[in-house]
Design a protein around this motif. Structure first.
Motif, PDB file in Angstrom:
ATOM      1  N   GLN A  54      -1.516   7.380  -5.129  1.00 20.02           N
ATOM      2  CA  GLN A  54      -0.451   6.974  -6.050  1.00 20.02           C
ATOM      3  C   GLN A  54       0.923   7.343  -5.499  1.00 20.02           C
ATOM      4  O   GLN A  54       1.877   6.560  -5.588  1.00 20.02           O
ATOM      5  N   ASN A  55       1.016   8.534  -4.912  1.00 17.31           N
ATOM      6  CA  ASN A  55       2.294   8.955  -4.333  1.00 17.31           C
ATOM      7  C   ASN A  55       2.701   8.036  -3.182  1.00 17.31           C
ATOM      8  O   ASN A  55       3.875   7.678  -3.029  1.00 17.31           O
ATOM      9  N   LYS A  58       3.990   4.773  -4.589  1.00 15.45           N
ATOM     10  CA  LYS A  58       5.357   4.898  -5.109  1.00 15.45           C
ATOM     11  C   LYS A  58       6.375   4.814  -3.977  1.00 15.45           C
ATOM     12  O   LYS A  58       7.435   4.187  -4.112  1.00 15.45           O
ATOM     13  N   LYS A  62       9.478   1.739  -3.448  1.00 15.85           N
ATOM     14  CA  LYS A  62      10.868   2.132  -3.678  1.00 15.85           C
ATOM     15  C   LYS A  62      11.842   0.990  -3.400  1.00 15.85           C
ATOM     16  O   LYS A  62      12.887   0.874  -4.029  1.00 15.85           O
ATOM     17  N   GLU A  65      12.704  -0.916  -6.503  1.00 17.00           N
ATOM     18  CA  GLU A  65      13.103  -0.134  -7.671  1.00 17.00           C
ATOM     19  C   GLU A  65      14.501  -0.534  -8.144  1.00 17.00           C
ATOM     20  O   GLU A  65      15.413  -0.761  -7.345  1.00 17.00           O
ATOM     21  N   TYR A  70      10.726  -1.359 -11.774  1.00 15.29           N
ATOM     22  CA  TYR A  70      10.414  -2.122 -10.561  1.00 15.29           C
ATOM     23  C   TYR A  70      10.368  -3.609 -10.917  1.00 15.29           C
ATOM     24  O   TYR A  70       9.699  -3.999 -11.876  1.00 15.29           O
ATOM     25  N   SER A 100       7.474  -0.475 -15.294  1.00  8.83           N
ATOM     26  CA  SER A 100       7.466   0.921 -14.856  1.00  8.83           C
ATOM     27  C   SER A 100       6.283   1.113 -13.915  1.00  8.83           C
ATOM     28  O   SER A 100       5.396   0.253 -13.827  1.00  8.83           O
ATOM     29  N   PHE A 101       6.248   2.279 -13.237  1.00  5.63           N
ATOM     30  CA  PHE A 101       5.123   2.515 -12.334  1.00  5.63           C
ATOM     31  C   PHE A 101       3.812   2.581 -13.113  1.00  5.63           C
ATOM     32  O   PHE A 101       2.775   2.095 -12.650  1.00  5.63           O
ATOM     33  N   SER A 102       3.855   3.171 -14.299  1.00  8.83           N
ATOM     34  CA  SER A 102       2.625   3.264 -15.100  1.00  8.83           C
ATOM     35  C   SER A 102       2.134   1.873 -15.500  1.00  8.83           C
ATOM     36  O   SER A 102       0.922   1.630 -15.576  1.00  8.83           O
ATOM     37  N   TRP A 105       0.498   0.443 -12.463  1.00 12.66           N
ATOM     38  CA  TRP A 105      -0.821   1.060 -12.283  1.00 12.66           C
ATOM     39  C   TRP A 105      -1.839   0.483 -13.280  1.00 12.66           C
ATOM     40  O   TRP A 105      -2.999   0.234 -12.929  1.00 12.66           O
TER      41      TRP A 105
END
Length: 627
Positions: A54-55, A58, A62, A65, A70, A100-102, A105
């Motif tokens: 996950q990191n 991200k 970027k 973003e 995003y 959003s990132f969530s 995901w």
């Protein structure tokens, strides 16, 4: 660890990153503008992803973003999606816009957990979101007809997600590509990028060697390509040879669009009517792997060669006869003199079919050829149901449909009674032996008249009734004479459906009418060598003409096609009323009659005459009035 790669940097394989990622990789490699993005290696479970992954994701995202999150498109890239054998179109959702990132995901999780095909894996493509002014899909060839020079474009203003998913009807444009020119065949709307889109994607199709289904978007400044996959309705069709039997009917129907022919074969086979061994050969020009086939087909006891006929595309003419020249002499009837009028153009079935592949591949991705055993029947004939019963014509040898030989004519009533029986001497005929067209002349007077028992004629009617009762068509058939029982065995050869043709009745046929009508015109006597010159003259304005000829020979077809019911009539000595030319005359409503043998002096060239093919109570020469 599961890979995350830049789609612009590496060649992505469909078995590792899925079909959509592989298609984008192809586009980028070929110089097409693809939105920046990443591809995630295909997996079948979320268990493969940990916090480290996950990191890493991200970090990769970027570049997309914004202050609100995003701005991306998250799309499926299944290993059984966007490949030659299956498209998978519409199976999986696309997620667009600010996220959003969530939310990204969650979209990834929904796609991976939503796998619908067991044994497959789901890759993910995440790209920069394009604010499109126009977007849509383009098929670089026609997915329905397989034509190579025809393209289909469906587009909408703004985003194309609803169009691609089928929730919104797009604006459709049909394009014809000719000499690098884009011509709109159907559709009134367009957009600025249309010509570039068509030119670029057609060039890509040529380089890759298979037809493409491409998704695109234009933001007013640039044209982006969002997806590239094979048109699987074409690329999934396997090349190969199939024997025509009930066990293969479904396979043939699934693969190719020749439903009319399939329906005919089904009716013949379901009615237990015999037909020569027949095969369907399918060639797919998008399948570049060599198709290895067994070209030595099983031969029946009646085998005398093959015919190869192009069925699709149906606007491409291809018909050749094939066989072994060393076996011709031993198969010719003993009671006749003969001369060979035509020789096979190809030395083998394989050579012929490979030549067809090259010819058809210039126009269509899919080519279909019918390969059929040619046999040596004692007689061939045609039969058709008409108003009063059944009309049948029979001749020695082959080519009864060509109108080039004398025929016996029979009319059998609905109660199996004989309404008409006209038998003639048949001193000449044609046989098709090992691909050679053989012209035969009878040596024995006793063999000159075709003598088929009346009970056999009735049996032939009964044999073909299951087909004759279903639709209005003319059946071409053959007859074997089985030894030593001396029994006659009919078999199916082909049929033609009658569409816009005038009615045939007992009174019209028996009184010499081939095609109804009445006209006054100048008398012209036709020889075969005159046909080309006559056709040239008819291309200009001319006065009505009455053409006199020996019989309704198929060689007259170019002349008939230039005539109409207002400016021409035909007078024949003899011949078939069911042959191909007679059928065309009725379809065009051109008056035509038979009058028996005559001297040219009776109907002098250049004089005017009236041809009456209407009144039923006059016959033969009474139908002609010279003025």
């Amino acid at each position: 660890m599961i890979k995350i790669v830049d789609i612009t940097e590496e060649e992505l394989l469909p078995e590792i990153f899925g079909g959509k990622a592989a298609g984008l990789s192809i586009l980028k490699k070929q110089g097409f503008l693809v939105p920046d993005g990443v591809a995630i290696e295909a997996v079948d479970s979320m268990a493969y992803f940990d916090q480290l992954f996950q990191n890493n994701l991200k970090m990769q995202l970027k570049r997309f973003e914004t202050e609100e999150g995003y701005e991306v498109a998250v799309r499926s890239s299944c290993t059984m999606e966007d490949i030659k054998c299956v498209s998978g179109a519409g199976k999986y959702k696309t997620f667009l816009g600010q996220m959003s990132f969530s939310e990204i995901w969650k979209a990834i999780e929904e796609l991976i957990c939503g796998l619908v095909v067991p044994g497959t894996k789901m890759g993910i493509v995440i790209q920069r979101f394009i604010q499109a002014q126009n977007s849509g899909v383009i098929f670089t060839s026609d997915p329905f007809t397989y034509e190579k020079n025809k393209m289909l474009v469906s587009f909408s203003h703004g985003l194309g997600d609803k169009l691609v998913s089928g929730k919104l009807a797009g604006r459709d444009v049909t394009i014809r590509m000719k000499d690098q020119e884009v011509m709109i065949l159907e559709g009134t709307e367009s957009f600025p990028e249309l010509k570039k889109l068509c030119m670029d994607t057609k060039q890509l199709e040529c380089r890759l060697g298979y037809p493409l289904d491409i998704e695109w978007a234009a933001d007013g400044e640039r044209l982006y390509y969002l997806q590239c996959r094979p048109i699987s309705t074409i690329t999934s069709i396997p090349s190969g040879m199939l024997h025509v039997d009930m066990g293969n009917m479904e396979k043939i129907s699934e693969r190719i669009n020749i439903q009319d022919r399939i329906d005919i074969w089904k009716q013949v086979l379901e009615s237990s009517i015999e037909m020569p061994d027949t095969y369907i050969y399918i060639y797919n020009d998008s399948n570049h792997e060599s198709v290895e086939m067994e070209w030595e087909l099983a031969k029946s006891a009646h085998y005398k060669g093959y015919s190869a006929v192009v069925l699709y595309p149906n606007d491409i003419v291809g018909c050749h006869y094939l066989g072994d020249k060393t076996k011709v002499r031993g198969s010719i009837s003993k009671c006749c003199r003969y001369g060979i009028r035509a020789f096979p153009q190809y030395g083998s079935l394989k050579e012929c079919i490979r030549n067809y592949d090259t010819l058809l591949g210039k126009h269509s991705w899919i080519g279909v050829t019918m390969i059929q055993e040619t046999v040596k029947p004692l007689y061939t004939g045609q039969i058709r149901k008409i108003q009063d019963g059944y009309l049948m014509e029979i001749t020695y040898g082959n080519f009864v449909t060509k109108g080039i030989v004398p025929v016996n004519r029979y009319m059998i009533g609905l109660a199996d009674d004989f309404l008409l029986k006209k038998e003639v001497e048949q001193t000449r005929w044609y046989e098709l032996i090992e691909g050679h067209i053989v012209y035969c002349l009878c040596n024995e007077d006793s063999k000159a008249r075709t003598m088929i028992p009346e009970e056999t004629i009735v049996k032939i009617v009964q044999y073909f009734k299951p087909l004759l009762e279903t639709r209005d068509w003319t059946i071409e058939f053959g007859i074997f004479q089985n030894e030593p029982e001396n029994e006659y065995q009919p078999f199916f050869m082909d049929l033609a459906e009658q569409r816009k043709e005038g009615k045939l009745t007992l009174s019209r046929v028996s009184s010499g009418i081939i095609s109804e009508g009445k006209i006054k015109g100048k008398i012209i006597h036709i020889e075969k060598e005159d046909i080309s010159l006559l056709c040239e003259n008819l291309d200009n304005e001319y006065e009505p003409m009455v053409f006199f000829a020996q019989r309704p020979d198929i060689a007259l077809l170019p002349l008939v096609e230039r005539c109409s019911s207002k400016d021409a009539a035909f007078v024949f000595c003899e011949g078939s009323v069911l042959c191909h030319l007679a059928t065309v005359l009725r379809e065009k409503r051109i008056p035509a009659i038979q009058i028996g043998y005559y001297h040219k002096g009776e109907y002098a060239e250049g004089k005017e005459c009236v041809v009456n093919a209407q009144s039923e109570y006059i016959t033969g020469r009474e139908r002609i009035s010279v003025t």
